[in-house]
Design an enzyme around this catalytic site. Structure first.
Site, PDB file in Angstrom:
ATOM      1  N   SER A 185       0.846  -1.187   0.000  1.00 29.24           N
ATOM      2  CA  SER A 185       0.000   0.000   0.000  1.00 29.24           C
ATOM      3  C   SER A 185       0.892   1.251   0.000  1.00 29.24           C
ATOM      4  O   SER A 185       1.830   1.333  -0.788  1.00 29.24           O
ATOM      5  CB  SER A 185      -0.957  -0.047   1.203  1.00 29.24           C
ATOM      6  OG  SER A 185      -2.010   0.867   1.048  1.00 29.24           O
ATOM      7  N   ASP A 350      -8.278  -5.154  -6.547  1.00 29.00           N
ATOM      8  CA  ASP A 350      -7.855  -4.129  -5.592  1.00 29.00           C
ATOM      9  C   ASP A 350      -8.087  -2.750  -6.191  1.00 29.00           C
ATOM     10  O   ASP A 350      -7.481  -2.407  -7.213  1.00 29.00           O
ATOM     11  CB  ASP A 350      -6.368  -4.320  -5.270  1.00 29.00           C
ATOM     12  CG  ASP A 350      -5.810  -3.212  -4.401  1.00 29.00           C
ATOM     13  OD1 ASP A 350      -6.600  -2.488  -3.764  1.00 29.00           O
ATOM     14  OD2 ASP A 350      -4.576  -3.071  -4.352  1.00 29.00           O
ATOM     15  N   HIS A 375      -6.087  -6.299  -2.056  1.00 28.59           N
ATOM     16  CA  HIS A 375      -5.060  -5.375  -1.591  1.00 28.59           C
ATOM     17  C   HIS A 375      -3.981  -6.081  -0.764  1.00 28.59           C
ATOM     18  O   HIS A 375      -4.272  -6.698   0.259  1.00 28.59           O
ATOM     19  CB  HIS A 375      -5.724  -4.274  -0.760  1.00 28.59           C
ATOM     20  CG  HIS A 375      -4.873  -3.070  -0.540  1.00 28.59           C
ATOM     21  ND1 HIS A 375      -4.387  -2.306  -1.581  1.00 28.59           N
ATOM     22  CD2 HIS A 375      -4.439  -2.480   0.591  1.00 28.59           C
ATOM     23  CE1 HIS A 375      -3.689  -1.292  -1.087  1.00 28.59           C
ATOM     24  NE2 HIS A 375      -3.702  -1.384   0.226  1.00 28.59           N
TER      25      HIS A 375
END
Length: 417
Positions: A185, A350, A375
């Site tokens: 991320s 995602d 994700h």
């Protein structure tokens, strides 16, 4: 499939509702849920961590300059790191540096998932570094505005540089040992940017679900969510998800949300809500809106409402936020960063993959798109229920590391590193 959906797609769907369900509490609860799942999944599924599993990771603290760009400012803070040396072959072995992002970093960061799962194959030392202003790595003075000006991705990257140098001395690491960054991320973006800005210190990076393009209005998020909800490969409904996570819809007033985000008391678990909002206001945007008629969440606030939080909490105007987003893309290059020896890993379900790099930009900047992957799914511990596409994706990551480390070994032999 329903369990997989609840554990991985569920949090993403709930985050897309953050304007309706009060962002501060929701993000904190989601961060805690994901962290608890990652920490407990290997033990809960009865998976072995391999030889030396009983060994505990070591925790340490580095003294870091609060403002490394100002030589006259000698103020400092303590930054936490974790170390797993159970597979390390010695000072010439590779170093896998797991970067922390917008939340607390625990011992699981060096014990489960990658890079820990990849360390035995190459005898790597695994280190994780908690991000400044998150978890327990908060400078004295807390989260007041005067302090938050020292919270940015650029300063976080400066911490990576000084940590690399300090840890090399502390563990007597050879100057020829290759350092490879990992992150997921926002931390995945940091991993890519560390290689981009400091190629002489970071040999390569694996950037998972890394949103390297800053964007003010992130309406594309819900476009992906909508497609995912209609996909037969995923299935389920938002109500499988809420029940499985044990979450209930919350209804906080706007005033309560603002009050929570104005609180300067550090949070000792989950996502740092105030800190992350500050970074979105001063660097990234990422405001999820739902104004497209096809958006499945019609009650999300529009962009002006999102931007108003920056004004109410930090006194930052909508214009300054827009300018900050543009500056971030100019500084890092957006979706064309130009870094080599970076592997961008994404999943096609995602929502954040649309801000990452999904098409190779050159022979040494590789991409991997995992079908039905959510994700940071590649970073999770292996499970018997992992899909074939996820297993193949992890094999590709392994092969890319093999190629890089072979290059590093050849350079060591030639004395070029």
């Amino acid at each position: 499939m329903a369990v997989w959906l609840a554990q991985w797609l569920g949090p993403l769907l709930l985050v897309s509702l953050w304007g309706l369900l009060a962002p501060a509490s929701l993000l904190r609860r989601l961060g805690e849920h994901i962290q608890q799942f990652q920490e407990s999944s290997a033990q809960g599924l009865g998976l072995s961590l391999g030889p030396g599993a009983a060994a505990l990771p070591k925790v340490g603290w580095l003294e870091q300059l609060l403002d490394p760009f100002n030589v006259s400012d000698r103020r400092s803070f303590l930054q936490r790191y974790w170390v797993n040396d159970q597979h390390w072959v010695g000072q010439d072995g590779p170093i896998f540096l797991h970067l922390g992002g917008e939340g607390i970093l625990g011992p699981g960061s060096v014990m489960r998932g990658h890079p820990a799962a990849l360390a035995p194959a190459w005898g790597a030392l695994v280190i994780s570094l908690e991000h400044r202003f998150y978890g327990l790595s908060i400078p004295a003075g807390g989260l007041e505005m005067a302090q938050l000006r020292f919270l940015s991705s650029r300063l976080a990257l400066a911490d990576v540089v000084s940590a690399r140098l300090a840890l090399s001395r502390l563990f007597n690491i050879s100057s020829s040992s290759p350092w490879i960054c990992f992150g997921g991320s926002y931390a995945g973006s940091l991993a890519a940017w560390a290689r981009l800005k400091f190629p002489h210190l970071i040999f390569a990076s694996v950037a998972s679900s890394a949103p390297v393009r800053a964007v003010l209005d992130f309406s594309e998020y819900n476009d992906v969510v909508s497609r995912s909800l209609m996909s037969t490969a995923i299935g389920g409904s938002l109500e499988i998800v809420l029940h499985s996570l044990g979450q209930k819809c919350l209804s906080f007033s706007r005033a309560e949300t603002v009050a929570q985000l104005r609180s300067t008391e550090p949070q000792l678990s989950g996502v740092g809500d105030r800190q992350w909002l500050y970074q979105t206001c001063t660097e990234f945007g990422f405001y999820v809106t739902c104004e497209n008629p096809r958006c499945p969440f019609s009650q999300l606030p529009a962009l002006p409402s999102q931007l108003d939080l920056c004004e109410q909490v930090f006194g930052l105007s909508a214009l300054s936020v827009a300018q900050a987003v543009a500056q971030t893309n100019s500084y890092y290059g957006g979706q064309t960063p130009g870094a080599n020896k970076v592997l961008f890993v994404n999943g096609d379900t995602d929502p954040w993959h649309v801000l990452s790099v999904t098409q190779a930009l050159g022979s040494s900047e590789s991409t991997l798109l995992i079908r039905t992957g959510s994700h940071c799914l590649d970073m999770a511990p292996e499970r018997p229920s992992d899909s074939p596409s996820l297993r193949l994706g992890r094999q590709n990551i392994f092969q890319q590391l093999q190629t890089w480390l072979k290059l590093a070994k050849e350079s060591q032999i030639k004395g070029e590193v």
